[in-house]
Design a protein around this motif. Structure first.
Motif, PDB file in Angstrom:
ATOM      1  N   PRO A 156       3.585   0.682  -5.272  1.00  0.00           N
ATOM      2  CA  PRO A 156       2.718   1.577  -6.062  1.00  0.00           C
ATOM      3  C   PRO A 156       3.472   2.260  -7.199  1.00  0.00           C
ATOM      4  CG  PRO A 156       3.399   2.702  -4.078  1.00  0.00           C
ATOM      5  CD  PRO A 156       4.005   1.315  -4.012  1.00  0.00           C
ATOM      6  N   LEU A 157       4.749   1.951  -7.348  1.00  0.00           N
ATOM      7  CA  LEU A 157       5.606   2.705  -8.270  1.00  0.00           C
ATOM      8  C   LEU A 157       5.015   2.859  -9.675  1.00  0.00           C
ATOM      9  CD1 LEU A 157       8.352   3.980  -9.082  1.00  0.00           C
ATOM     10  CD2 LEU A 157       9.091   1.671  -9.648  1.00  0.00           C
ATOM     11  N   HIS A 158       4.685   1.735 -10.297  1.00  0.00           N
ATOM     12  CA  HIS A 158       4.256   1.814 -11.696  1.00  0.00           C
ATOM     13  C   HIS A 158       2.879   2.458 -11.828  1.00  0.00           C
ATOM     14  CE1 HIS A 158       7.653  -0.237 -13.467  1.00  0.00           C
ATOM     15  NE2 HIS A 158       7.675  -0.990 -12.378  1.00  0.00           N
ATOM     16  N   THR A 159       2.055   2.301 -10.798  1.00  0.00           N
ATOM     17  CA  THR A 159       0.743   2.957 -10.832  1.00  0.00           C
ATOM     18  C   THR A 159       0.937   4.473 -10.740  1.00  0.00           C
ATOM     19  OG1 THR A 159      -0.062   1.053  -9.600  1.00  0.00           O
ATOM     20  CG2 THR A 159      -1.556   2.912  -9.811  1.00  0.00           C
ATOM     21  N   ILE A 160       1.825   4.890  -9.849  1.00  0.00           N
ATOM     22  CA  ILE A 160       2.097   6.337  -9.722  1.00  0.00           C
ATOM     23  C   ILE A 160       2.674   6.869 -11.043  1.00  0.00           C
ATOM     24  CG2 ILE A 160       3.540   8.040  -8.543  1.00  0.00           C
ATOM     25  CD1 ILE A 160       3.396   6.225  -6.046  1.00  0.00           C
TER      26      ILE A 160
ATOM     27  N   MET B 104      -7.776   3.334  -3.590  1.00  0.00           N
ATOM     28  CA  MET B 104      -6.480   2.665  -3.639  1.00  0.00           C
ATOM     29  C   MET B 104      -6.198   2.224  -5.076  1.00  0.00           C
ATOM     30  SD  MET B 104      -5.363  -0.704  -1.573  1.00  0.00           S
ATOM     31  CE  MET B 104      -3.907  -1.604  -2.001  1.00  0.00           C
ATOM     32  N   LEU B 105      -5.169   2.789  -5.667  1.00  0.00           N
ATOM     33  CA  LEU B 105      -4.881   2.471  -7.058  1.00  0.00           C
ATOM     34  C   LEU B 105      -3.876   1.331  -7.191  1.00  0.00           C
ATOM     35  CD1 LEU B 105      -4.715   6.027  -8.626  1.00  0.00           C
ATOM     36  CD2 LEU B 105      -6.523   4.337  -8.856  1.00  0.00           C
ATOM     37  N   ALA B 106      -2.968   1.225  -6.236  1.00  0.00           N
ATOM     38  CA  ALA B 106      -1.951   0.181  -6.354  1.00  0.00           C
ATOM     39  C   ALA B 106      -2.570  -1.187  -6.103  1.00  0.00           C
ATOM     40  CB  ALA B 106      -0.839   0.441  -5.342  1.00  0.00           C
ATOM     41  N   TYR B 107      -1.906  -2.204  -6.611  1.00  0.00           N
ATOM     42  CA  TYR B 107      -2.372  -3.568  -6.379  1.00  0.00           C
ATOM     43  C   TYR B 107      -1.963  -3.977  -4.969  1.00  0.00           C
ATOM     44  CZ  TYR B 107      -3.200  -8.515  -7.134  1.00  0.00           C
ATOM     45  OH  TYR B 107      -3.675  -9.791  -7.043  1.00  0.00           O
TER      46      TYR B 107
END
Lengths: 250, 471
Positions: free
Chosen positions: A9-13, A1-4
């Protein structure tokens, strides 16, 4: 899981696609209340702060981060739950004045390991009081500026990102893990599938795996309506892998 | 590097190991401390070490020249060079954009349209502190108040000594440099007192300032509208506590770390919120800056030697520049002006009404009055701009908004904590923290220490920067 957790998740993507050399399979799990918020929203802003922090960290902060990763597992109170001092103080039940919304007290739900894999905590799986604390939060979501942009803008932006990832040789798959009860009712009302999910899958030309479409996943019951227990999480992951393999995305 | 980070704890452990365990000569230990200090600073932004080096080399050279030369004119040139370089750094890095913006306004007043380029200048951490510290060295040498440092290493370490490099105390050369001449080793008592001071400082910073108070003051000052008086007052009180615990916490950490190395730094705060009057407040708040301003600005301007009016002008000039030292903005100047005004009123009142202040009740009342006047000045210090400051002051006194912004738990917490702070400071007015530690029973000290350690562990903040780093 990369999003906080609890943020878009926008900025992580964006970061993975635009700033990294990664060109493999990107599996994007969609929680509509977070996913369809855009740059002006609180949920996305939190993610942006963290991505910016990663790039702007001083050497001192990088060292602290390394040290903290070593000692963090030694402290049990950091493993799930909102047990920091400020959170504990905010739990003191004072009557607030009208129009003041008290702090949201998140019960311990999941633990995250150093590879950012999350697993539900046994307390949440087994304790109906804790489950109720969480479902009470789902009953009263905090709508903090969630809908800053129109759906056309949001989906258009994600479609552009997917295109850029594909240009790098990457692939994208969208998934919607199981949710139930009031959470699902709210989601269905606010984000009707045909207007959001179906459109995203169609316009992005990416495979989408919605839990309602598969016998193996449609009857799974998350203890607090939105996150799977450990056993179901394993079964769900296996199913997704089988589907990805079937579609030659693995 | 920030004291309130895990990385710093590792850094400090390595420094202490090298200082006490590895058999190094005193000169090698000083070299190690200097190198550690550069690493401490450079881990934030390596290229900015160059400014430290320039400041060190210029002031070392100027100091030696002034000590050797007899010709007053030549000596003055070397002093001017030192001041020009140090104030030049400050003017460019700290006040560059502020000066350009005001230049634009002045041109606008005479109908000349000019839009200056917005410089993207990074403010070097602690520049105001180390430039003032090194300037005190050259000015003292010019005045022949002291001898130059014996070696370049001693001087470089004086400029760069990591415990107090970025946020003070601003230590005078004659207080610190002579300590570098002979080997230093903390006694067991000093070491543990230093460790306790470090713990107290970290507790003040992370638990009180960051975790409990900063959110409340941010909410109130960031509300962007008029507030209910209760919310406005609580927000200002929260900032009052935040800035004290943030800065006094840093100073305690600095003093404690130095003490663990056997090096003594001067007190920087002595329970300022229990002061009776502004003169006493400035003898207790950021002592190293107030004494610097007194010795290198107020007294050279004439001090109180030329009559009442001239004294008040000197005082006001000192406070205005003191305000500007804190930040490149007119709100900081107004903050300094208010302090100057309160000091003037206090002096006038003292010289006009010869009333002896006796009795705890009267003292408490005057201390409370002083504390609240100080709180009012903090509004300008914290506010982003004048509109923000006027909104907050308006909400406190005159015009009230209608919508509450603070949770009850925050209001109770801030009022309880700041009441304790006020009465605690008042009760400790005549005491120092070290003397209190000395007289406290060991069991109580250990208990308090344990509670603070627990507080530090459960606070879970993310290593927020100290407010005074930006000054």
């Amino acid at each position: 899981m990369l999003a906080y957790p609890g943020s878009s998740p926008l900025h992580t993507i964006e970061d993975v696609i635009e700033n990294s050399t990664f060109n493999g399979l990107l599996i994007i799990s969609i929680a509509p209340g977070l996913f369809y918020t855009m740059k002006g929203s609180w949920g996305a802003g939190r993610g942006k702060d963290l991505v910016d922090h990663y790039y702007n960290r001083t050497y001192a902060q990088q060292i602290s981060s390394i040290v903290y990763k070593i000692i963090d597992p030694l402290f049990s109170y950091t493993q799930g739950g909102d047990l920091n001092l400020k959170g504990l103080i905010e739990r003191i039940p004072f009557q607030n004045r009208d129009s003041i919304r008290g702090a949201t007290i998140w019960p311990p739900m999941v633990a995250m390991d150093k590879y950012r894999n999350i697993r539900m905590l046994p307390e949440m799986e087994n304790d109906s009081i804790i489950q109720k604390q969480q479902t009470d939060i789902w009953y009263n979501p905090n709508p903090k500026n969630r809908f800053a942009d129109s759906i056309d803008v949001v989906i258009g932006h994600y479609v552009n990102l997917v295109e850029r990832h594909k240009e790098k040789g990457g692939r994208v798959a969208f998934i919607r893990p199981p949710v139930t009860d009031y959470y699902l009712e709210t989601e269905t009302r606010l984000y009707p599938r045909e207007k959001y999910w179906d459109r995203l899958i169609l316009e992005s030309s990416c495979p989408g795996y919605h839990f309602q479409d598969y016998e193996e996943t449609k009857y799974m019951i998350p203890p607090e309506w939105s996150h799977l227990n450990r056993r179901d999480a394993d079964a769900y992951t296996k199913t997704i892998i089988q589907l990805l393999t079937r579609d030659q995305l693995q | 590097m920030l004291f309130n980070t895990t990385g710093f704890l590792v850094f400090l452990l390595v420094v202490l190991l090298l200082y006490y365990i590895i058999p190094l000569s005193w000169k090698q230990k000083k070299g190690m401390l200097l190198l550690a200090s550069y690493i401490f600073y450079g881990l934030w932004n390596p290229p900015l070490i160059i400014l430290l080096w320039i400041s060190t080399v210029v002031d070392w050279t100027a100091g030696n020249k002034m000590a050797a030369l007899k010709d007053p004119k030549k000596r003055k040139y070397w002093l001017l060079l030192s001041i020009f370089v140090n104030l030049g750094f400050l003017a460019f890095f700290k006040y560059g954009n502020f000066l350009m913006e005001n230049f634009q306004i002045v041109l606008g007043l005479i109908d000349i349209s000019y839009t200056p380029p917005k410089w993207d200048i990074l403010l070097p951490m602690g520049i105001s502190f180390y430039t003032f510290q090194t300037m005190s060295y050259t000015i003292d040498l010019y005045k022949r108040r002291m001898q130059p440092a014996k070696t370049f290493l001693d001087f470089a370490l004086y400029v760069t000594f990591f415990p107090q490099l970025v946020a003070g105390p601003i230590v005078r050369a004659d207080e610190l440099i002579p300590q570098f001449y002979a080997p230093k080793k903390a006694t067991q008592h000093q070491f543990f007192t230093g460790l306790l001071l470090l713990t107290i400082g970290l507790f003040q910073k992370t638990v009180f300032a960051d975790s409990l108070l900063s959110g409340v003051s941010d909410t109130v000052f960031g509300a962007g509208s008029l507030l209910l008086p209760l919310d406005a007052w609580v927000g200002v009180l929260a900032f009052s506590g935040q800035i004290f615990f943030d800065f006094a916490g840093y100073s305690l950490c600095a003093i404690g770390i130095a003490m663990m190395l056997g090096i003594l730094l001067p007190d920087n705060f002595r329970y300022p919120y229990g002061s009776i009057g502004f003169s006493e407040f400035w003898r207790k708040w950021h002592i190293s800056l107030s004494t610097w301003l007194r010795d290198y600005l107020y007294i050279p301007l004439g001090g109180n030697r030329n009559g009442f009016t001239r004294t008040q002008i000197n005082l006001m000039l000192t406070m205005l520049l003191g305000g500007l030292w804190h930040g490149a903005g007119w709100t900081f100047v107004v903050w300094g002006f208010l302090h100057g005004l309160f000091l003037t009123v206090e002096r006038f009142a003292k010289s006009t009404f010869k009333v002896k202040i006796e009795g705890v009740g009267m003292k408490l009342f005057l201390a409370f009055l002083t504390f609240n006047c100080i709180n009012i000045t903090w509004v300008f210090f914290r506010a982003d701009d004048f509109k923000n400051a006027i909104d907050i002051l308006g909400s406190m006194f005159f015009i009230h908004g209608s919508k509450p912004v603070l949770m009850t738990s925050h209001i109770v917490l801030v009022l309880a904590l700041m009441t304790l702070v006020f009465f605690g400071h008042f009760a400790m007015r005549k005491l120092s923290l070290v003397s209190v530690i000395k007289s406290t029973p060991k069991w109580l000290l250990v208990l308090a220490w344990g509670i603070m350690m627990f507080g530090l562990m459960i606070v879970q903040t993310t290593g927020q920067q100290f407010i005074y780093f930006q000054f």
